[in-house]
Write an enzyme that holds these catalytic residues in place. Structure first.
Site, PDB file in Angstrom:
ATOM      1  N   SER A 202      36.948  39.782  45.207  1.00 55.97           N
ATOM      2  CA  SER A 202      36.582  39.608  43.657  1.00 55.97           C
ATOM      3  C   SER A 202      37.643  38.390  43.156  1.00 55.97           C
ATOM      4  CB  SER A 202      37.078  40.639  42.818  1.00 55.97           C
ATOM      5  OG  SER A 202      36.869  40.518  41.508  1.00 55.97           O
ATOM      6  N   HIS A 204      38.342  36.958  40.284  1.00 49.26           N
ATOM      7  CA  HIS A 204      39.359  36.982  39.046  1.00 49.26           C
ATOM      8  C   HIS A 204      40.677  37.594  39.668  1.00 49.26           C
ATOM      9  CE1 HIS A 204      39.661  41.200  37.575  1.00 49.26           C
ATOM     10  NE2 HIS A 204      38.480  41.284  38.317  1.00 49.26           N
ATOM     11  N   THR A 240      18.708  36.452  39.802  1.00 51.78           N
ATOM     12  CA  THR A 240      18.813  34.980  39.627  1.00 51.78           C
ATOM     13  C   THR A 240      20.584  34.914  39.768  1.00 51.78           C
ATOM     14  OG1 THR A 240      17.129  34.578  38.114  1.00 51.78           O
ATOM     15  CG2 THR A 240      18.871  32.931  38.148  1.00 51.78           C
ATOM     16  N   CYS A 328      46.851  55.390  31.612  1.00 51.96           N
ATOM     17  CA  CYS A 328      46.990  55.701  30.102  1.00 51.96           C
ATOM     18  C   CYS A 328      45.477  54.979  29.556  1.00 51.96           C
ATOM     19  CB  CYS A 328      48.074  55.373  29.456  1.00 51.96           C
ATOM     20  SG  CYS A 328      48.392  53.606  29.948  1.00 51.96           S
TER      21      CYS A 328
HETATM   22  C1  LIG Z   1      40.469  44.793  40.881  1.00 51.84           C
HETATM   23  C2  LIG Z   1      39.895  45.553  41.974  1.00 51.84           C
HETATM   24  C3  LIG Z   1      38.972  45.956  42.068  1.00 51.84           C
HETATM   25  C4  LIG Z   1      37.943  45.714  41.184  1.00 51.84           C
HETATM   26  O1  LIG Z   1      37.275  44.519  41.227  1.00 51.84           O
HETATM   27  P1  LIG Z   1      36.266  43.958  39.878  1.00 51.84           P
HETATM   28  O2  LIG Z   1      35.922  42.694  40.497  1.00 51.84           O
HETATM   29  O3  LIG Z   1      37.380  44.189  38.721  1.00 51.84           O
HETATM   30  O4  LIG Z   1      35.261  44.821  40.061  1.00 51.84           O
HETATM   31  C5  LIG Z   1      38.541  46.775  43.421  1.00 51.84           C
HETATM   32  N1  LIG Z   1      39.608  47.059  44.273  1.00 51.84           N
HETATM   33  C6  LIG Z   1      40.770  46.489  44.047  1.00 51.84           C
HETATM   34  C7  LIG Z   1      41.805  46.975  45.122  1.00 51.84           C
HETATM   35  C8  LIG Z   1      41.257  45.797  43.145  1.00 51.84           C
HETATM   36  O5  LIG Z   1      42.315  45.312  42.632  1.00 51.84           O
END
Ligand SMILES: *Cc1c(COP(=O)(O)O)cnc(C)c1O
Length: 401
Positions: A202, A204, A240, A328
């Site tokens: 991912s 981000h 797309t 939480c």
């Molecule tokens: C953040 C995270 C995800 C989810 O990724 P997203 O792009 O936010 O859906 C999955 N697995 C782990 C280990 C993560 O740290």
């Protein structure tokens, strides 16, 4: 020390690098063509997506046609596990192996499959937060469809022996998926070399944009399609393409891998100073997760007699963004399943603090954390009846505790 703003929650998300935004901007503005269009204007967007695919392949050691862009890590996890399960069930294999401390994107998918008739074995991760290869060997069965084990844990940062786990699965002919969302861009990841069949990532989590990720899937596995529609992503995930997101993912990955040899040791040194300083600053606290086999930026410490939510709120008032050991956010006060999986009791898990650093973190930030966190812990303990009881128990002779 003056109040600062310290972002120490890089496991939750990271800052988009300005250089990455610069690469994305043309595709959010003038280069808006549809990558599927035949005219040259669309083909420019198509080429940008293909170039991004090539970058991912080069950086992670896979083939470009093994890269499938998704909306993020959760989607990649769901896709990999569901598709592998469905495909293997057709061969009579309905046993899934994972660990007790996976991300919810994995655990909840497994739960759903359990309701659909699959059997799930969750391997223990022991007190150091690391899976044992021999225990996977013992758990493998004739009807095992898939092994899914995360590369690095998002709460306690522990790194799993992915190369050994992958080699074992390959030897036994069992599919192996790893959620590498916390690892990619932070530690070396080698898709082919580690015998991985499927891998989730991912953007981000490594200074790229939110809402874009990828599933790597080994050629020949015949990954079932996730979304029906157009022919995008080899017809497996219609829709797309998120051109700016995909371009941003590749740019961020490029930079992260390029800089890793310099940044990882620097971040790890700050991590170690923070761990040593925090452990020395307060009585009755402990580091969660293996000291050596952990992500460069991860610090996770439990302070007995402290409530995680109060700790986070107080730290927020001091300008510090951190995370605690309870879920939480989901409205429940259940302690984290990760901390319970390494054997912490509820009370101790509740008083846990996760600080995750990045290349943006400065030595001054670490100084500020080392000054502020112990002071806040002491403040909370001084008014906590729970802490009074813990200390009181210590004052009693052992025979009367
Ligand atoms: C953040 C995270 C995800 C989810 O990724 P997203 O792009 O936010 O859906 C999955 N697995 C782990 C280990 C993560 O740290």
């Amino acid at each position: 020390m003056d109040k600062r703003f310290v972002y120490a929650d890089n496991a939750a998300t990271t800052r988009l690098l300005p250089q990455v935004l610069d690469k994305m901007t043309p595709y959010l503005t003038e280069e808006y063509g549809n990558p599927s269009s035949l005219y040259a204007f669309g083909q420019k967007a198509h080429e940008a997506v293909q170039e991004a695919r090539l970058t991912v392949a080069q950086r992670l050691d896979c083939r470009p046609d093994e890269v499938f862009f998704t909306s993020g890590g959760s989607e990649a996890d769901n896709w990999a596990i569901r598709m592998a399960a469905k495909q293997q069930a057709a061969k009579g294999r309905k046993h899934l192996i994972s660990t007790a401390f996976e991300h919810h994107a994995v655990l909840h998918t497994l739960k759903a499959l359990e309701k659909e008739g699959f059997e799930v074995t969750l391997l223990p991760v022991h007190d150091n937060g690391i899976v044992r290869v021999d225990e996977l060997r013992d758990a493998l069965r004739e009807d095992t469809a898939l092994v899914t084990i995360m590369f690095a844990n998002n709460e306690i940062g522990t790194l799993q022996p992915i190369g050994e786990l992958g080699a074992l699965c390959r030897e036994k002919g069992v599919l192996f998926h790893t959620d590498a969302v916390q690892a990619v861009g932070h530690v070396p990841v080698d898709f082919a070399g580690m015998n991985i069949d499927m891998l989730s990532l991912s953007a981000h989590k490594f200074h790229g944009p939110k809402g874009v990720g990828a599933l790597l899937c080994r050629k020949g596995l015949r990954l079932g399609s996730l979304i029906e529609g157009g022919a995008q992503e080899s017809g497996r995930r219609a829709g797309t393409e998120n051109t700016p997101g995909i371009v941003g993912l590749a740019a961020a990955l490029d930079i992260a891998c390029e800089r890793m040899a310099q940044t990882a040791p620097r971040i790890a040194a700050m991590r170690d100073r923070l761990i040593d300083g925090l452990l020395a600053s307060s009585p009755r606290c402990r580091l969660n997760g293996d000291r050596e086999q952990r992500l460069p930026g991860n610090v996770n410490i439990s302070f007995e007699g402290v409530e995680g939510e109060s700790l986070l709120l107080m730290l927020d008032m001091h300008g510090i963004c951190a995370s605690s050991g309870s879920a939480c956010t989901s409205g429940s006060l259940d302690p984290s399943h990760v901390l319970l999986s390494i054997g912490l009791i509820h009370e101790v898990a509740h008083g846990s603090l996760r600080l995750t650093l990045s290349e943006d973190t400065s030595d001054e930030d670490v100084d500020y954390l080392l000054e502020t966190v112990p002071a806040v812990v002491k403040y909370l303990r001084d008014m906590s009846p729970l802490w009074e009881r813990i200390v009181g128990e210590d004052a009693l002779p052992a025979s009367q505790r």
